[in-house]
Design an enzyme around this catalytic site. Structure first.
Site, PDB file in Angstrom:
ATOM      1  N   GLY A 194      -4.250 -10.923   7.393  1.00  0.00           N
ATOM      2  CA  GLY A 194      -2.766 -11.005   8.320  1.00  0.00           C
ATOM      3  C   GLY A 194      -1.426 -11.064   7.502  1.00  0.00           C
ATOM      4  O   GLY A 194      -1.418 -10.398   7.046  1.00  0.00           O
ATOM      5  N   ASN A 248       0.804  -6.356   1.525  1.00  0.00           N
ATOM      6  CA  ASN A 248       1.462  -5.334   2.092  1.00  0.00           C
ATOM      7  C   ASN A 248       0.647  -5.204   3.538  1.00  0.00           C
ATOM      8  O   ASN A 248      -0.492  -5.127   3.804  1.00  0.00           O
ATOM      9  CB  ASN A 248       1.101  -4.047   1.514  1.00  0.00           C
ATOM     10  CG  ASN A 248       1.800  -4.182   0.034  1.00  0.00           C
ATOM     11  OD1 ASN A 248       2.843  -4.241  -0.240  1.00  0.00           O
ATOM     12  ND2 ASN A 248       0.647  -4.047  -1.050  1.00  0.00           N
ATOM     13  N   LYS A 286       1.664   0.739   7.410  1.00  0.00           N
ATOM     14  CA  LYS A 286       1.671  -0.166   6.217  1.00  0.00           C
ATOM     15  C   LYS A 286       2.813  -0.328   5.806  1.00  0.00           C
ATOM     16  O   LYS A 286       3.713   0.653   5.422  1.00  0.00           O
ATOM     17  CB  LYS A 286       0.729   0.492   5.050  1.00  0.00           C
ATOM     18  CG  LYS A 286       0.701  -0.413   4.029  1.00  0.00           C
ATOM     19  CD  LYS A 286      -0.503   0.171   3.057  1.00  0.00           C
ATOM     20  CE  LYS A 286      -0.905  -0.964   1.811  1.00  0.00           C
ATOM     21  NZ  LYS A 286      -1.820  -0.476   0.884  1.00  0.00           N
ATOM     22  N   ASP A 336      -8.949  -0.039  -4.943  1.00  0.00           N
ATOM     23  CA  ASP A 336      -9.346  -1.399  -4.074  1.00  0.00           C
ATOM     24  C   ASP A 336     -10.418  -0.728  -3.287  1.00  0.00           C
ATOM     25  O   ASP A 336     -10.335  -0.874  -1.635  1.00  0.00           O
ATOM     26  CB  ASP A 336      -8.413  -2.152  -3.313  1.00  0.00           C
ATOM     27  CG  ASP A 336      -7.448  -2.687  -4.005  1.00  0.00           C
ATOM     28  OD1 ASP A 336      -7.670  -3.279  -5.198  1.00  0.00           O
ATOM     29  OD2 ASP A 336      -6.282  -2.673  -3.979  1.00  0.00           O
TER      30      ASP A 336
END
Length: 223
Positions: free
Chosen positions: A62, A67, A83, A177
């Site tokens: 959230g 980002n 994004k 990631d």
């Protein structure tokens, strides 16, 4: 963010969606004009996301995410994922544009493809195809009625491997990631890899890597 997990049975979509899971020859779909890469204005994206409303946030963390990712809808009725980077994330405009355009050249049925960007003032935003059926994390760890079927787990593993192989073949060998939040499900229920993890991170105008989760063995050996 689309239908909830409880409304889906994760044997979900029958195999008629793909005649052969081992056939990776159909990965590129660059002939789709609707998926062309383009520049958006900040006003366009602000309108599409209802003023970057908190109700439009689809980031797993959230407003606390560094980002934030928003769900949005363009004037042509297309749903998008936007994004919005932290203002300090990309101080070098040229570097951001180069990275965005490089990732924007990729087109694969295994990716949630990047379809545009915005670079106005201090604002840095990426625009991708919206995936309506949540993340792998939601289906693995937050399912309401039944766990994900093994057939779908195998499909996730195969499609993810094909996505990474495609990216490597196009010169984007590094993925940042890589985790269950980065794998999304499209309108047909097929898993796709988020293109956002293909963007290098930046700080003070210099590239750097954090949580470099996927690196091909040959890259580790040779750089």
């Amino acid at each position: 963010m689309g239908p909830r997990c409880s409304k889906l049975s994760l044997c979900w979509w029958q195999t008629h969606h793909k005649s052969s899971l081992n056939d990776a020859s159909d990965l590129e779909n660059g002939n789709d004009d609707s998926a062309s890469f383009s520049e958006f204005s900040f006003d366009q994206l602000r309108t599409a996301t209802s003023g970057f409303s908190a109700d439009s946030i689809v980031s797993e963390h959230g407003v606390k995410a560094p980002n934030v990712v928003y769900k949005g809808r363009l004037e042509d009725e297309r749903w998008i994922a936007v994004k919005r980077f932290n203002r300090s994330a990309w101080p070098d405009t040229r570097q951001f544009l180069e990275e965005a355009k490089a990732v924007g050249q990729l087109r694969s049925e295994r990716l949630a493809n990047l379809i545009g960007f915005c670079c106005e003032g201090d604002e840095r935003l990426l625009v991708a195809e919206f995936m309506p059926f949540e993340t792998l994390s939601k289906h693995l760890f937050h399912w309401d009625s039944q766990p994900m079927k093994w057939a779908m787990r195998v499909r996730v593993a195969l499609y993810l491997a094909q996505a990474l192989e495609y990216c490597s073949s196009k010169g984007r060998a590094l993925y940042h990631d890589l985790n269950a939040y980065r794998i999304l499900f499209d309108q047909d229920g097929n898993p796709r890899l988020s293109c956002f993890g293909l963007m290098k991170n930046s700080r003070d105008g210099k590239s750097y890597s954090t949580n470099l989760a996927f690196t091909p063995p040959e890259y580790l050996r040779t750089g």
